[in-house]
Write a protein that holds these residues in place. Structure first.
Motif, PDB file in Angstrom:
ATOM      1  N   HIS A 112       0.892  -1.277  -0.161  1.00 16.69           N
ATOM      2  CA  HIS A 112      -0.053   0.007   0.047  1.00 16.69           C
ATOM      3  C   HIS A 112       0.995   1.352   0.229  1.00 16.69           C
ATOM      4  O   HIS A 112       0.425   2.168  -0.548  1.00 16.69           O
ATOM      5  CB  HIS A 112      -0.981  -0.007   1.178  1.00 16.69           C
ATOM      6  N   ARG A 113       1.932   1.174   0.591  1.00 17.62           N
ATOM      7  CA  ARG A 113       2.890   2.365   0.529  1.00 17.62           C
ATOM      8  C   ARG A 113       3.415   2.640  -0.986  1.00 17.62           C
ATOM      9  O   ARG A 113       3.630   3.733  -1.345  1.00 17.62           O
ATOM     10  CB  ARG A 113       4.192   2.157   1.343  1.00 17.62           C
ATOM     11  N   GLU A 114       3.644   1.507  -1.578  1.00 18.36           N
ATOM     12  CA  GLU A 114       4.146   1.737  -3.150  1.00 18.36           C
ATOM     13  C   GLU A 114       3.094   2.192  -3.899  1.00 18.36           C
ATOM     14  O   GLU A 114       3.190   3.048  -4.758  1.00 18.36           O
ATOM     15  CB  GLU A 114       4.542   0.164  -3.545  1.00 18.36           C
ATOM     16  N   LEU A 115       1.865   1.632  -3.651  1.00 22.63           N
ATOM     17  CA  LEU A 115       0.697   2.396  -4.515  1.00 22.63           C
ATOM     18  C   LEU A 115       0.206   3.927  -4.128  1.00 22.63           C
ATOM     19  O   LEU A 115      -0.057   4.513  -4.855  1.00 22.63           O
ATOM     20  CB  LEU A 115      -0.534   1.353  -4.319  1.00 22.63           C
ATOM     21  N   ILE A 116      -0.098   4.034  -2.727  1.00 18.27           N
ATOM     22  CA  ILE A 116      -0.423   5.194  -2.200  1.00 18.27           C
ATOM     23  C   ILE A 116       0.396   6.211  -2.453  1.00 18.27           C
ATOM     24  O   ILE A 116       0.236   7.519  -2.588  1.00 18.27           O
ATOM     25  CB  ILE A 116      -0.962   5.313  -0.849  1.00 18.27           C
ATOM     26  N   GLY A 117       1.879   5.964  -2.368  1.00 19.86           N
ATOM     27  CA  GLY A 117       2.776   6.788  -2.446  1.00 19.86           C
ATOM     28  C   GLY A 117       2.735   8.183  -1.701  1.00 19.86           C
ATOM     29  O   GLY A 117       2.252   8.301  -0.346  1.00 19.86           O
ATOM     30  N   ASP A 118       2.792   9.265  -2.274  1.00 20.74           N
ATOM     31  CA  ASP A 118       2.565  10.557  -1.694  1.00 20.74           C
ATOM     32  C   ASP A 118       1.204  11.379  -1.972  1.00 20.74           C
ATOM     33  O   ASP A 118       1.128  12.619  -1.918  1.00 20.74           O
ATOM     34  CB  ASP A 118       3.728  11.475  -1.980  1.00 20.74           C
ATOM     35  N   SER A 119       0.379  10.291  -2.083  1.00 18.46           N
ATOM     36  CA  SER A 119      -0.980  11.054  -2.321  1.00 18.46           C
ATOM     37  C   SER A 119      -1.548  11.770  -1.138  1.00 18.46           C
ATOM     38  O   SER A 119      -1.223  11.382  -0.089  1.00 18.46           O
ATOM     39  CB  SER A 119      -2.225   9.785  -2.721  1.00 18.46           C
ATOM     40  N   SER A 120      -2.033  12.970  -1.475  1.00 17.44           N
ATOM     41  CA  SER A 120      -2.812  13.924  -0.470  1.00 17.44           C
ATOM     42  C   SER A 120      -4.244  13.477  -0.167  1.00 17.44           C
ATOM     43  O   SER A 120      -4.851  14.039   0.618  1.00 17.44           O
ATOM     44  CB  SER A 120      -2.676  15.271  -0.993  1.00 17.44           C
ATOM     45  N   ASP A 121      -4.794  12.197  -0.648  1.00 15.27           N
ATOM     46  CA  ASP A 121      -6.186  11.849  -0.389  1.00 15.27           C
ATOM     47  C   ASP A 121      -6.096  11.574   1.250  1.00 15.27           C
ATOM     48  O   ASP A 121      -5.503  10.846   1.719  1.00 15.27           O
ATOM     49  CB  ASP A 121      -6.576  10.801  -1.117  1.00 15.27           C
ATOM     50  N   GLU A 122      -7.081  12.377   1.899  1.00 10.56           N
ATOM     51  CA  GLU A 122      -7.124  11.990   3.496  1.00 10.56           C
ATOM     52  C   GLU A 122      -7.704  10.545   3.735  1.00 10.56           C
ATOM     53  O   GLU A 122      -7.196  10.090   4.903  1.00 10.56           O
ATOM     54  CB  GLU A 122      -8.107  13.066   3.894  1.00 10.56           C
TER      55      GLU A 122
END
Length: 611
Positions: A112-122
């Motif tokens: 999930h860290r790989e996919l979500i990355g630095d997304s700002s979605d809360e």
């Protein structure tokens, strides 16, 4: 051909606004709990999904591909991937044990860290923080039921949508699925013909009754003997990932829709048309686990109109499209794989003509003046002794099922082996008195003589077995003198002997309020009539005398006259033996005459006028 037809079905369903079906890269899965998260990843609430009857709820989530090793799913997964624990029941002590699964939840966090990355979605940030807390502070603070292996979904506090349904989630997932993996093989798809597309290394499994808990695969390659040219797994039969998703999703839809599948023993039959509408509704009526009486009356009326049009040689295009393609697929579980039992394709017009032909061949008119409809599972069930009440299909040969479907769906001859089994079952059970019949026999003490009792349909000679015998006589032996009810014009000796046996049985019942000649003589009378009928006719004279003394010549007036007419047709001579065809005619004549005695007076007069 099967996979191609399933892919085409998916396209039809996806284009129908009234059908809910997962789009590419998504799966419809059963979920048991919804966990609500705050912005810092803390748990705000936990809600159990489903209802009293079903403890799960189906949700469309990012695709769940088949897995055999540690391989997390995106935002919806089992407890060991999302909570770090699962429960097992000790086989000895029967106590529930919490087992830590840190390898699984750490793999999920990394994924999930790989996919979500630095997304700002809360919502996504809250989910990531929740996973980090579960890894750093492992514990089993949730209800025990949550750890039993069912899928979990998540929701951000204040948002009506689940986190996997948020717009940012869909963008991330679609972008991720478009990226080819390093070990991905590209080639030509055998289904679509596309030249350079990603090929599915493994195919997902589908849930089927009686199959493996994790589902069964329709396409799989495991032993080395299945491999060719050094290719691994499903690369031996290259199917694109998109085509694999389509056929799996379509098959899951068929297996979950009660109007598109039916169970015959251990075989699951799925059926569909290449168009959603009346054609599909009509197909669902003809398959075994569907009761016509519970169907939409308008659909039943349309079926009757189509059948009437076919019998009259007219078109039914104003009711349904006869050119629509239809498919019938039989599947049975074989450990973790699916076995294809049969596969039939035809147009809807041909399907209806064959079904009408089958209904006409097997139909029998009962004493109420109704034609009973017989299902395939009913026919197969009657090949097994009546005493077998559970798992009867294990004693029914597979060849019976395949041959019967082939005869019904293609108009081919009915399997003779099944016909011989029906004859054998009738001969062996005609003298038996099942529990149901025994209780009915006691009730006869409170009934008038001649009134039909329940035992007459529980003696092994019922409308299902006799109906199949009639169907074989019509189609296989090409007999045009076989009718749905008593044929008073028939002079066939075997048919007449069967009628005579029913008359003698009824006469004995009138005399003694009981009948034993069926249990003692039916098997012999249906195969070697010359051996037993002289004794039966001699016995009948005693019964006539007894009934005459009680009813002032009633037996002489009616039964003696019937016996004389039938003996006249036989030229007072009985054949020494009856062949297979004649044995069927004997049973049909017996059944017709027995039903005739309980018909309404006006129906009897109608038959006499037709004769």
């Amino acid at each position: 051909m099967i996979l191609q037809a399933l892919c085409e079905l998916y396209d039809v369903l996806a284009a129908d606004k009234n059908v809910e079906i997962p789009l590419s890269n998504y799966s419809a899965v059963e979920c048991s709990y919804r966990i609500t998260l705050s912005p810092d990843g803390s748990v705000v609430g936990c809600v159990e999904l489903g209802n009293e009857n079903k403890k799960t709820e189906k949700h469309t989530v990012p695709e769940h591909e088949k897995r055999s090793s540690i391989r997390p799913y995106f935002l919806c997964d089992t407890p060991k991937y999302l909570l770090g624990y699962e429960v097992e029941t000790d086989k000895t002590t029967k106590q529930i044990e919490f087992l830590p699964r840190q390898d699984w939840i750490r793999a999920s966090l990394a994924y999930h860290r790989e996919l979500i990355g630095d997304s700002s979605d809360e919502g996504l940030r809250a989910f990531l923080l929740f996973l980090e807390k579960q890894v750093s502070r492992p514990g089993n603070a949730f209800p025990k039921d949550m750890y039993t292996g069912k899928n979990l979904i998540f929701q951000f506090d204040g948002d009506q949508n689940d986190i996997h349904d948020r717009p940012a989630t869909k963008i991330i997932w679609e972008k991720f699925r478009q990226q080819p993996s390093p070990d991905e093989l590209c080639g030509q798809c055998l289904i679509t013909g596309e030249p350079t597309v990603p090929i599915a290394k493994t195919h997902n499994s589908v849930p089927i009754l009686g199959g493996h808990l994790s589902g069964c695969s329709l396409v799989s390659f495991k032993p080395d003997s299945f491999k060719s040219y050094g290719k691994e797994q499903s690369y031996n039969a290259p199917v694109s990932k998109n085509a694999e998703f389509k056929y799996i999703t379509a098959l899951k839809y068929l297996l979950s829709n009660p109007k598109m599948h039916s169970l015959v023993g251990e075989t699951t039959v799925v059926f569909w048309a290449t168009k959603t509408g009346i054609e599909q509704d009509i197909m669902s009526v003809f398959f075994p686990s569907n009761d016509m009486n519970k169907r939409d009356p308008q659909t039943i009326d349309k079926i009757q109109n189509i059948i009437s049009a076919i019998r009259a040689g007219k078109s039914f295009r104003d009711i349904a499209d006869p050119s629509i393609e239809t498919y019938v697929l039989g599947l049975s579980p074989n450990t973790a794989r699916l076995s294809v039992r049969f596969w039939y394709t035809s147009t809807f017009g041909k399907f209806m003509r064959n079904m009408t032909s089958h209904q006409d061949a097997i139909g029998l008119l009962n004493w109420h003046g109704e034609v009973k409809s017989v299902g395939i599972s009913q026919i197969l069930r009657k090949t097994v002794p009546s005493a077998v009440t559970t798992d009867w299909w294990e004693k029914c040969p597979n060849s019976f099922e395949q041959g019967l479907f082939n005869a019904i769906l293609t108009g081919a001859p009915y399997p003779i082996s099944l016909y011989m089994t029906m004859l054998m079952r009738i001969r062996s059970e005609a003298g038996m008195v099942p529990k149901k019949a025994a209780s009915a026999k006691k009730e006869t003490q409170g009934k008038k003589k001649g009134e039909k009792t329940e035992s007459s349909e529980t003696d092994g000679i019922d409308f299902v077995r006799v109906g199949y015998i009639k169907a074989v006589l019509c189609r296989n032996f090409k007999r045009d003198d076989v009718t749905m009810s008593l044929n008073l014009k028939s002079t066939n000796k075997a048919y007449t002997i069967g009628r005579l046996f029913a008359v003698l049985e009824k006469l004995q019942y009138e005399a003694n309020n009981d009948s034993t000649i069926r249990s003692r003589y039916f098997a012999s009378a249906s195969t070697n009539p010359k051996l037993v009928f002289p004794s039966l006719l001699n016995l009948a004279q005693h019964h006539i005398a007894k009934v005459d003394s009680e009813k002032d010549g009633y037996a002489s007036k009616y039964y003696d006259a019937d016996i004389s007419k039938l003996l006249w047709n036989l030229d007072n001579e009985f054949p020494a033996t009856l062949n297979l065809e004649e044995q069927g005619l004997f049973i049909l004549g017996y059944y017709h005459q027995r039903e005739y005695y309980y018909m309404k007076k006006e129906d009897k007069e109608k038959l006499k006028l037709e004769a």
